[in-house]
Design a protein around this motif. Structure first.
Motif, PDB file in Angstrom:
ATOM      1  N   ASP A  67       0.909  -1.302  -0.021  1.00  0.00           N
ATOM      2  CA  ASP A  67      -0.003   0.018   0.100  1.00  0.00           C
ATOM      3  C   ASP A  67       0.716   1.382  -0.047  1.00  0.00           C
ATOM      4  OD1 ASP A  67      -2.892  -1.106   0.423  1.00  0.00           O
ATOM      5  OD2 ASP A  67      -1.705  -2.179   1.837  1.00  0.00           O
ATOM      6  N   ILE A  68       1.866   1.377  -0.861  1.00  0.00           N
ATOM      7  CA  ILE A  68       2.662   2.629  -0.932  1.00  0.00           C
ATOM      8  C   ILE A  68       2.378   3.443  -2.447  1.00  0.00           C
ATOM      9  CG2 ILE A  68       4.472   1.586   0.318  1.00  0.00           C
ATOM     10  CD1 ILE A  68       6.183   1.130  -2.102  1.00  0.00           C
ATOM     11  N   PHE A  69       1.349   3.084  -3.031  1.00  0.00           N
ATOM     12  CA  PHE A  69       1.013   3.835  -4.241  1.00  0.00           C
ATOM     13  C   PHE A  69      -0.376   4.413  -4.495  1.00  0.00           C
ATOM     14  CE2 PHE A  69       4.684   1.162  -5.860  1.00  0.00           C
ATOM     15  CZ  PHE A  69       5.621   2.065  -6.087  1.00  0.00           C
ATOM     16  N   GLY A  70      -0.759   4.611  -3.427  1.00  0.00           N
ATOM     17  CA  GLY A  70      -2.140   5.073  -3.302  1.00  0.00           C
ATOM     18  C   GLY A  70      -2.116   6.526  -4.128  1.00  0.00           C
ATOM     19  N   THR A  71      -3.240   6.447  -4.897  1.00  0.00           N
ATOM     20  CA  THR A  71      -3.458   7.771  -5.721  1.00  0.00           C
ATOM     21  C   THR A  71      -2.507   7.847  -6.922  1.00  0.00           C
ATOM     22  OG1 THR A  71      -2.263   9.452  -4.575  1.00  0.00           O
ATOM     23  CG2 THR A  71      -4.465   8.844  -3.811  1.00  0.00           C
ATOM     24  N   ARG A  72      -1.541   6.972  -6.844  1.00  0.00           N
ATOM     25  CA  ARG A  72      -0.474   6.952  -8.131  1.00  0.00           C
ATOM     26  C   ARG A  72      -1.113   6.606  -9.405  1.00  0.00           C
ATOM     27  NH1 ARG A  72       2.459  11.095  -6.175  1.00  0.00           N
ATOM     28  NH2 ARG A  72       3.117  10.855  -4.098  1.00  0.00           N
ATOM     29  N   THR A  73      -0.878   7.301 -10.407  1.00  0.00           N
ATOM     30  CA  THR A  73      -1.238   6.947 -11.710  1.00  0.00           C
ATOM     31  C   THR A  73      -0.413   5.966 -12.403  1.00  0.00           C
ATOM     32  OG1 THR A  73       0.153   8.549 -12.821  1.00  0.00           O
ATOM     33  CG2 THR A  73      -2.056   9.023 -11.854  1.00  0.00           C
ATOM     34  N   ILE A  74      -0.992   5.569 -13.594  1.00  0.00           N
ATOM     35  CA  ILE A  74      -0.291   4.388 -14.239  1.00  0.00           C
ATOM     36  C   ILE A  74       0.940   4.960 -15.005  1.00  0.00           C
ATOM     37  CG2 ILE A  74      -1.534   4.858 -16.502  1.00  0.00           C
ATOM     38  CD1 ILE A  74      -0.310   1.333 -15.052  1.00  0.00           C
ATOM     39  N   ASP A  75       0.954   6.130 -15.092  1.00  0.00           N
ATOM     40  CA  ASP A  75       2.337   6.921 -15.449  1.00  0.00           C
ATOM     41  C   ASP A  75       3.258   7.033 -14.744  1.00  0.00           C
ATOM     42  OD1 ASP A  75       0.812   7.443 -18.082  1.00  0.00           O
ATOM     43  OD2 ASP A  75       0.003   9.066 -17.119  1.00  0.00           O
ATOM     44  N   GLU A  76       3.011   6.982 -13.297  1.00  0.00           N
ATOM     45  CA  GLU A  76       4.060   7.150 -12.263  1.00  0.00           C
ATOM     46  C   GLU A  76       4.522   5.745 -11.682  1.00  0.00           C
ATOM     47  OE1 GLU A  76       2.854  10.699  -9.348  1.00  0.00           O
ATOM     48  OE2 GLU A  76       1.089   9.611  -9.882  1.00  0.00           O
ATOM     49  N   ILE A  77       3.588   4.856 -11.596  1.00  0.00           N
ATOM     50  CA  ILE A  77       3.762   3.494 -10.832  1.00  0.00           C
ATOM     51  C   ILE A  77       5.071   2.786 -11.377  1.00  0.00           C
ATOM     52  CG2 ILE A  77       3.201   1.330  -9.790  1.00  0.00           C
ATOM     53  CD1 ILE A  77       0.393   2.592  -9.555  1.00  0.00           C
ATOM     54  N   PRO A  78       5.190   2.613 -12.720  1.00  0.00           N
ATOM     55  CA  PRO A  78       6.090   1.736 -13.303  1.00  0.00           C
ATOM     56  C   PRO A  78       7.488   2.327 -13.061  1.00  0.00           C
ATOM     57  CG  PRO A  78       4.606   2.139 -14.870  1.00  0.00           C
ATOM     58  CD  PRO A  78       4.211   2.849 -13.770  1.00  0.00           C
ATOM     59  N   GLN A  79       7.805   3.758 -13.215  1.00  0.00           N
ATOM     60  CA  GLN A  79       9.121   4.095 -13.040  1.00  0.00           C
ATOM     61  C   GLN A  79       9.625   3.990 -11.637  1.00  0.00           C
ATOM     62  OE1 GLN A  79       9.671   8.045 -14.996  1.00  0.00           O
ATOM     63  NE2 GLN A  79      11.747   8.291 -13.680  1.00  0.00           N
ATOM     64  N   ALA A  80       8.354   4.452 -10.761  1.00  0.00           N
ATOM     65  CA  ALA A  80       8.726   4.328  -9.273  1.00  0.00           C
ATOM     66  C   ALA A  80       8.963   2.987  -8.548  1.00  0.00           C
ATOM     67  CB  ALA A  80       7.470   4.832  -8.332  1.00  0.00           C
ATOM     68  N   LEU A  81       8.312   1.882  -9.188  1.00  0.00           N
ATOM     69  CA  LEU A  81       8.457   0.671  -8.960  1.00  0.00           C
ATOM     70  C   LEU A  81       9.855  -0.010  -9.449  1.00  0.00           C
ATOM     71  CD1 LEU A  81       7.354  -1.877  -7.587  1.00  0.00           C
ATOM     72  CD2 LEU A  81       6.373  -2.541  -9.542  1.00  0.00           C
ATOM     73  N   THR A  82      10.333   0.470 -10.417  1.00  0.00           N
ATOM     74  CA  THR A  82      11.569   0.091 -10.843  1.00  0.00           C
ATOM     75  C   THR A  82      12.752   0.859 -10.057  1.00  0.00           C
ATOM     76  OG1 THR A  82      10.835   0.199 -13.160  1.00  0.00           O
ATOM     77  CG2 THR A  82      13.239   0.469 -12.897  1.00  0.00           C
ATOM     78  N   ASN A 102      -1.037  -2.820  -3.748  1.00  0.00           N
ATOM     79  CA  ASN A 102      -0.481  -1.703  -4.743  1.00  0.00           C
ATOM     80  C   ASN A 102      -1.263  -1.526  -5.974  1.00  0.00           C
ATOM     81  OD1 ASN A 102       1.654  -0.523  -2.873  1.00  0.00           O
ATOM     82  ND2 ASN A 102       2.634  -2.506  -3.044  1.00  0.00           N
ATOM     83  N   ALA A 103      -1.990  -2.588  -6.141  1.00  0.00           N
ATOM     84  CA  ALA A 103      -3.115  -2.473  -7.421  1.00  0.00           C
ATOM     85  C   ALA A 103      -2.257  -2.163  -8.507  1.00  0.00           C
ATOM     86  CB  ALA A 103      -4.071  -1.362  -7.209  1.00  0.00           C
ATOM     87  N   PHE A 104      -1.064  -2.725  -8.944  1.00  0.00           N
ATOM     88  CA  PHE A 104      -0.306  -2.641 -10.129  1.00  0.00           C
ATOM     89  C   PHE A 104      -0.972  -2.690 -11.294  1.00  0.00           C
ATOM     90  CE2 PHE A 104       3.427  -4.361  -7.153  1.00  0.00           C
ATOM     91  CZ  PHE A 104       3.725  -3.115  -6.692  1.00  0.00           C
ATOM     92  N   GLY A 105      -1.603  -3.827 -11.512  1.00  0.00           N
ATOM     93  CA  GLY A 105      -2.210  -4.231 -12.694  1.00  0.00           C
ATOM     94  C   GLY A 105      -1.212  -4.679 -13.559  1.00  0.00           C
ATOM     95  N   ALA A 106      -1.713  -5.469 -14.694  1.00  0.00           N
ATOM     96  CA  ALA A 106      -0.761  -6.192 -15.708  1.00  0.00           C
ATOM     97  C   ALA A 106       0.316  -5.236 -16.197  1.00  0.00           C
ATOM     98  CB  ALA A 106      -1.753  -7.090 -16.469  1.00  0.00           C
ATOM     99  N   ARG A 107      -0.011  -3.921 -16.494  1.00  0.00           N
ATOM    100  CA  ARG A 107       0.930  -3.086 -17.255  1.00  0.00           C
ATOM    101  C   ARG A 107       2.045  -2.647 -16.242  1.00  0.00           C
ATOM    102  NH1 ARG A 107      -3.024   1.600 -18.914  1.00  0.00           N
ATOM    103  NH2 ARG A 107      -3.994   1.015 -16.557  1.00  0.00           N
ATOM    104  N   VAL A 108       2.198  -3.222 -15.088  1.00  0.00           N
ATOM    105  CA  VAL A 108       3.208  -2.621 -14.074  1.00  0.00           C
ATOM    106  C   VAL A 108       3.858  -3.886 -13.697  1.00  0.00           C
ATOM    107  CG1 VAL A 108       3.550  -1.034 -12.288  1.00  0.00           C
ATOM    108  CG2 VAL A 108       1.700  -0.812 -13.624  1.00  0.00           C
ATOM    109  N   VAL A 109       3.668  -4.964 -14.154  1.00  0.00           N
ATOM    110  CA  VAL A 109       4.531  -6.343 -13.475  1.00  0.00           C
ATOM    111  C   VAL A 109       5.897  -6.380 -14.056  1.00  0.00           C
ATOM    112  CG1 VAL A 109       3.687  -7.850 -15.318  1.00  0.00           C
ATOM    113  CG2 VAL A 109       4.024  -8.616 -12.919  1.00  0.00           C
ATOM    114  N   GLU A 110       6.178  -5.841 -15.105  1.00  0.00           N
ATOM    115  CA  GLU A 110       7.592  -5.969 -15.805  1.00  0.00           C
ATOM    116  C   GLU A 110       8.905  -5.461 -14.780  1.00  0.00           C
ATOM    117  OE1 GLU A 110       8.500  -7.796 -17.782  1.00  0.00           O
ATOM    118  OE2 GLU A 110       6.676  -8.393 -18.722  1.00  0.00           O
TER     119      GLU A 110
END
Length: 368
Positions: A67-82, A102-110
């Motif tokens: 639960d560290i990406f609340g309110t973050r968008t799909i444009d933010e999470i991949p770079q932050a998670l990387t 963290n509700a990554f979704g399939a687009r953020v798993v890489e």
């Protein structure tokens, strides 16, 4: 005593590097063994700084990053998670990683793939409630498969003992991970029938779960609550897993809210008395026929060995320490991989190795 850094539940919105620096600036990063950051939200700049801090935590064993990406968008999470995963790769003593909620979704798993593939010390991996779906589940499974292959090449046993997940592809891939000790599939197992006209040979989630449980002889904790398992699933669990002696080390079983009825309790009595010698606690809360003679007999059978049956929903104290809630912190397994290898011979090295074969046979579908 472990050095713990805890920022949980502060509701901090950390967007940039300057936002996070006051919280870490005076901390001895090299001494931290446990880190908990849940219920704060990290933007790209803050995550980049966090990754750098993580890379300096050479003693880190537990990373609580749920639960560290609340309110973050799909444009933010991949770079932050990387950035965060890059830092975690330097934590060579890390044994528990919680990235749930963290509700990554399939687009953020890489971004997870290099970490899972190349990290050798991980024992506990929590990926619950991330909205992965089957495609992302297969991606994580392939990462585990590659990790198993690399472990075999290096001649070392897999350290993975615990996985908490919510996607069937990964469950299928873990069929040959023989050293699982704790497995929670709470509220994740599909019980849907094939739709009319659907003749594809894909199996339902509960069938995949039964196959997995038949291969986890070291399992000690099992949670199948809230899965709404149909009668055939309960029958298979009792007959093909418990009564077949597939899980002799089980000490805790949670089967809450599955519409279980009296006939299943009768079958459970024989399985517990004759085939589950280590069982001390079974929770049947929110099921049917809980006042039946069968449940009373089941309770008596467990009480005779110092255990008990839970039949109501007021049982938090009974389950304290059993790691039920994904937001509670799982104590990392304080057992070296070498001891597992000694107990199980060459299987220690190949504990997850057969994942490669499972992945090769695994089809990905949007069906549950």
């Amino acid at each position: 005593m472990a050095a713990v850094f805890d920022l949980r539940n502060r509701q901090l919105r950390l967007d940039t590097r300057p936002d996070i620096e006051p919280h870490f600036g005076t901390v001895d990063l090299a001494s931290i063994e446990e880190l908990y950051l849940a219920y704060n939200t990290f933007g790209i700049g803050a995550a980049e700084a966090l990754g750098e801090y993580l890379a300096k935590m050479k003693m880190l064993k537990v990373a609580g990053l749920s639960d560290i990406f609340g309110t973050r968008t799909i444009d933010e999470i991949p770079q932050a998670l990387t950035s965060i995963c890059r830092g975690l790769r330097s934590c060579t003593q890390l044994v528990e990683l919680n990235l749930s909620g963290n509700a990554f979704g399939a687009r953020v798993v890489e971004p997870l793939v290099p970490l899972i593939t190349h990290h050798r010390s991980l024992q506990v991996l929590k990926l619950y409630d991330n909205g992965f779906g089957p495609e992302a589940g297969a991606t994580v499974a392939r990462a585990l498969s590659e990790s198993a292959r690399l472990s075999r090449e290096e001649g070392v046993p897999s350290n993975l003992r615990v996985i908490i997940s919510g996607f069937s592809a990964l469950v299928r891939a873990l069929r040959n991970c023989r050293h699982l000790r704790y497995l929670s599939l709470r509220d994740t197992v599909s019980t849907e029938d094939l739709e009319e006209g659907d003749d594809r040979p894909e199996r339902r989630g509960w069938q995949e779960a039964i196959d997995l449980l038949q291969r986890t002889s070291e399992l000690e904790f099992l949670d199948l609550s809230d899965c709404y398992l149909p009668e055939p699933a309960i029958a298979a669990l009792v007959t093909d897993v418990f009564a077949a002696g597939k899980t002799p080390r089980l000490h805790t079983v949670l089967l809450e809210n599955n519409d279980i009825e009296e006939d299943s309790y009768i079958a459970l009595i024989d399985a517990i008395v004759n085939h589950l010698p280590a069982l001390r606690l079974i929770s049947l809360a929110w099921n049917n026929d809980l006042e039946s003679d069968a449940v009373q007999s089941l309770s008596t059978a467990l009480e005779e060995r110092g255990g008990h049956v839970i039949v109501d929903n007021d049982h938090d104290e009974d389950l304290a320490g059993d790691m039920l809630d994904r937001q509670k912190d799982t104590e990392y397994v304080q057992e070296p991989a070498s001891s597992v290898e000694k107990e199980s011979g060459e299987d220690g090295i190949d504990a997850v190795d057969d994942l490669v074969k499972e992945i090769a046979r695994m089809s990905v579908s949007n069906k549950p």
